[in-house]
Design a protein around this motif. Structure first.
Motif, PDB file in Angstrom:
ATOM      1  N   LYS B  54       0.896  -1.322  -0.144  1.00 17.68           N
ATOM      2  CA  LYS B  54      -0.078  -0.027   0.046  1.00 17.68           C
ATOM      3  C   LYS B  54       0.744   1.235  -0.097  1.00 17.68           C
ATOM      4  N   LYS B  55       1.955   1.219   0.563  1.00 17.07           N
ATOM      5  CA  LYS B  55       2.940   2.245   0.715  1.00 17.07           C
ATOM      6  C   LYS B  55       4.311   1.971  -0.083  1.00 17.07           C
ATOM      7  N   LEU B  87       6.502  -2.433   6.922  1.00 14.47           N
ATOM      8  CA  LEU B  87       6.885  -3.845   6.708  1.00 14.47           C
ATOM      9  C   LEU B  87       7.019  -4.184   5.253  1.00 14.47           C
ATOM     10  N   GLY B  88       8.261  -4.288   4.691  1.00 13.33           N
ATOM     11  CA  GLY B  88       8.387  -4.567   3.203  1.00 13.33           C
ATOM     12  C   GLY B  88       7.839  -5.779   2.853  1.00 13.33           C
ATOM     13  N   GLY B 106       8.248  -1.717  -1.237  1.00 13.15           N
ATOM     14  CA  GLY B 106       6.763  -1.516  -1.195  1.00 13.15           C
ATOM     15  C   GLY B 106       6.132  -2.472   0.012  1.00 13.15           C
ATOM     16  N   GLY B 107       5.287  -1.939   0.849  1.00 15.83           N
ATOM     17  CA  GLY B 107       4.948  -2.654   1.714  1.00 15.83           C
ATOM     18  C   GLY B 107       3.603  -1.953   2.420  1.00 15.83           C
ATOM     19  N   ASP B 108       3.408  -2.148   3.692  1.00 18.64           N
ATOM     20  CA  ASP B 108       2.247  -1.526   4.493  1.00 18.64           C
ATOM     21  C   ASP B 108       2.918  -1.256   5.950  1.00 18.64           C
ATOM     22  N   LYS B 109       2.032  -0.386   6.463  1.00 22.50           N
ATOM     23  CA  LYS B 109       2.357   0.214   7.953  1.00 22.50           C
ATOM     24  C   LYS B 109       2.026  -0.887   8.751  1.00 22.50           C
ATOM     25  N   PHE B 110       3.008  -1.311   9.660  1.00 24.33           N
ATOM     26  CA  PHE B 110       2.322  -2.264  10.499  1.00 24.33           C
ATOM     27  C   PHE B 110       1.203  -2.073  11.273  1.00 24.33           C
ATOM     28  N   ASP B 111       0.294  -3.041  11.438  1.00 23.26           N
ATOM     29  CA  ASP B 111      -1.168  -2.945  12.188  1.00 23.26           C
ATOM     30  C   ASP B 111      -1.277  -4.161  12.951  1.00 23.26           C
ATOM     31  N   SER B 112      -1.319  -4.199  14.208  1.00 18.52           N
ATOM     32  CA  SER B 112      -1.241  -5.233  15.256  1.00 18.52           C
ATOM     33  C   SER B 112      -2.455  -6.098  15.004  1.00 18.52           C
ATOM     34  N   THR B 113      -3.496  -5.511  14.572  1.00 21.29           N
ATOM     35  CA  THR B 113      -4.640  -6.356  14.167  1.00 21.29           C
ATOM     36  C   THR B 113      -4.625  -7.032  13.088  1.00 21.29           C
ATOM     37  N   LYS B 114      -3.616  -6.731  12.052  1.00 22.33           N
ATOM     38  CA  LYS B 114      -3.638  -7.426  11.008  1.00 22.33           C
ATOM     39  C   LYS B 114      -2.383  -8.409  10.702  1.00 22.33           C
TER      40      LYS B 114
END
Lengths: 483, 146
Positions: B54-55, B87-88, B106-114
């Motif tokens: 996503k980022k 998180l890459g 490319g990756g996403d920001k860490f989200d403890s729920t996911k």
């Protein structure tokens, strides 16, 4: 790493073995490993003696490249490595001889509680502590610290925490260096280290870091235990953690800064990259390392405050009424300037201890007044299924620059442990032994399983047998909070 | 590690190290070696199955040699994970020579729920670091302090 290490080794005595200087042509001194024959087998299989020989290449190294019985394969230095370098003889300082987790260390807290009084309450207590103590990867502190405040933390160490209300002045007296090593210079810290350090004061971290409620189940030296106000059946608390991302970043920054000076003709491993103690680079690293060491002391002091709060909440009594005094706090990943006698002459040396603990003898000026007669307390954490120890330093430890072991030492890699150990079964097995474990990370339990470690009792028997420390008492785990 | 077919070459493997964790990464060229090393490192840090791209973030490093450049690259990624919590999952090397690298993560920001994290990597070490070419295949072993 398949074949066991097969270099030359000579027995010095039942507890000490020497790698002759002639083993590799760049070695400046011999290597010495404190071990018995049984431990030595694991040590050879692990190949770590090669790293003891490698550290003997460091310019200005004095007497021996040493390894404690919990020696295992690391990077650069072995874990359990001790090397003293002489600044007057071109001696160097190496970030690889301290590690990423600068001033990783342990503190031991006493209580007035007896095992009988809390037998049925362990689970509730551990749950309360797990709520109070931020643990695990990515856990953040409740304390919000500004950049300016962080600059104070890394100079004042534990004292910063105490002045903020996280503890009392007395705690400082019973912390190595009074919780603040001199020489810290906040200007030698990168922006990145500041960024990483802001949210982590008062966090445990993950991996082998823990907060453990224990009971003293064996006292070997009742008179010394009495000086520490410790007795059989007593509940104690142990905290094991270090300088978190702040320290890791400092190590990373200075490894990078020193790399252009790496000479592969003179040093066998790039991770041993170093700078003369008297050079600008060496001095800058030392100043930055001191900042990280102080960060770690502020961290352990803040965590002790959270543990005391947890006990207050659970027992409904003030921590002072629960007798929660600090016994001592030791660093086991650090480089320090200390005075030692070398061949009859007093010298100021830089002693690197990577996975090794300072162990000053009775009467040493840096031992707190109250402990002066018995020597400096040395805290040796074991794995979560067996036990931990409290030792004291001895005069005989002059031969190791007053250093001793720091823990059990791994025998199984993390990947092998995860593959071979069933976490659920382990948790039940520990529970059946009366040990409650709370872990934040999914794989932490298997990774940190007792069978992944040497029996710390074997390690401690070697340092006691060699006479470089004395056993005071043994603590058995009752409940553990892990990252 | 998941393989598309048996014929697909391994990108990296996790290697045994008593106290720490290492990877042995492979690549048809240096760019691929750098990408696969990054994949290996993030596979140690987290379970990447649930990470979506996503980022993205641009990375630039300078160093004295290819080995040092590799440690810098992994160190940069680790830094952005620790500070920005990225998180890459996908990595691209745009430019690479012995002293300079330009890449993208490319990756996403860490989200403890996911997302679920596995190991904290304290640092990337230079221990016995050597990039080698064996039978047209580049490879390197990197030890992480965990």
């Amino acid at each position: 790493m398949k074949e066991p290490w097969s270099g030359p080794i000579q027995k010095v005595n039942d507890y000490c073995y020497e790698i002759p200087q002639s083993y590799k042509s760049g070695m400046r001194v011999p290597g010495r490993i404190y071990a018995n024959e049984i431990l030595l087998k694991d040590i050879f299989r692990d190949y770590a003696p090669e790293q003891v020989a490698n550290a003997a290449f460091l310019p200005g190294i004095v007497k021996h490249s040493l390894a404690m019985p919990d020696i295992h394969w690391g990077y650069g230095f072995c874990i359990g490595g001790v090397a003293a370098t002489d600044p007057e003889d071109g001696g160097v300082i190496t970030p690889g001889g301290v590690g990423f987790d600068i001033n990783c260390g342990v503190r031991l807290i006493r209580t007035n509680l007896k095992q009988g009084e809390i037998r049925d309450k362990i689970e509730g207590l551990i749950n309360t502590l797990a709520q109070e103590v931020p643990a695990g990867l990515g856990s953040k502190s409740e304390m919000k610290i500004s950049h300016e405040e962080l600059r104070k933390v890394i100079v004042e160490g534990s004292g910063w925490a105490v002045r903020r209300g996280y503890g009392v002045e007395r705690d400082l007296e019973f912390t190595e260096e009074r919780g603040a090593i001199r020489g810290a210079n906040p200007d030698k810290i990168s922006q990145r280290a500041y960024e990483r350090g802001r949210a982590q004061v008062g966090t445990l971290g993950s991996g082998n870091h823990f907060c453990e409620v224990q009971v003293i189940d064996e006292v070997y030296e009742p008179k010394i235990a009495e000086v520490f106000n410790l007795f059989k059946g007593q509940i104690t608390v142990m905290i094991h953690t270090g300088s978190r991302g702040f320290g890791y970043q400092v190590c990373d920054d200075y490894l990078k800064m020193m790399l252009p000076y790496f000479d592969k003709e003179k040093l066998p491993d790039r991770q041993l990259v170093c700078a003369p103690l008297n050079s600008k680079e060496g001095k800058n690293y030392f100043a930055a390392m001191c900042c990280a060491a102080n960060y770690a002391w502020a961290n352990r002091q803040s965590l002790m405050h959270l543990v005391r709060k947890g006990f207050e909440k659970f027992f409904g009594k003030k921590w002072q009424d629960l007798g929660m005094d600090l016994i001592y706090d030791v660093a086991h990943n650090i480089a320090k300037f200390e005075k030692h006698i070398v061949d009859g002459e007093e010298k100021t040396l830089c002693v690197h201890r990577k996975g090794a603990t300072r162990a000053f003898p009775p009467g040493h000026p840096d031992v707190p007044l109250r402990y002066k007669r018995v020597g400096q307390p040395v805290i040796i954490p074991g794995d979560m299924g067996r036990c931990s120890f409290l030792l004291v330093g001895t005069e005989k430890a002059a031969e190791t620059f007053y250093s001793t072991c720091h823990g059990a030492g791994r025998v199984m890699s993390r990947t092998a442990a995860i593959k071979s150990i069933n976490a659920k079964a382990l948790s039940q097995e520990l529970r059946s032994k009366g040990i409650i474990v709370r872990t934040a990370g999914r794989e932490t339990l298997a990774e940190e399983a007792p069978q992944a470690y040497k029996d710390v009792a074997d390690v401690v028997d070697v340092v006691a047998g060699a006479g470089i420390s004395k056993k005071v008492c043994r603590m058995k785990p009752l409940g553990v909070v892990k990252g | 590690m998941r393989r598309e077919t048996e014929k697909v070459r391994e990108r990296y493997e996790v290697i045994e190290h008593t106290a720490d964790i290492g990877i042995r990464a492979f690549g048809g060229d240096l760019k691929e070696l750098f990408v696969n090393s990054a994949q290996g490192m993030f596979a140690i840090i987290a379970d990447l199955d649930k990470v979506e791209v996503k980022k993205s973030l641009k990375i630039e490093c300078k160093a004295e040699s290819a080995e040092e450049l590799l440690v810098s690259w992994l160190g940069e990624l680790l830094y952005h994970f620790n500070v920005d919590e990225i998180l890459g999952k996908e990595f691209t090397i745009v430019k690479l020579d012995n002293n300079y690298l330009e890449g993208e993560i490319g990756g996403d920001k860490f989200d403890s729920t996911k997302h679920s994290l596995k190991n904290e990597i304290k640092g990337v070490t230079y221990h016995n670091l050597k990039i080698e070419k064996k039978d047209d295949l580049w490879q390197v072993e990197v030890i992480f302090d965990v």
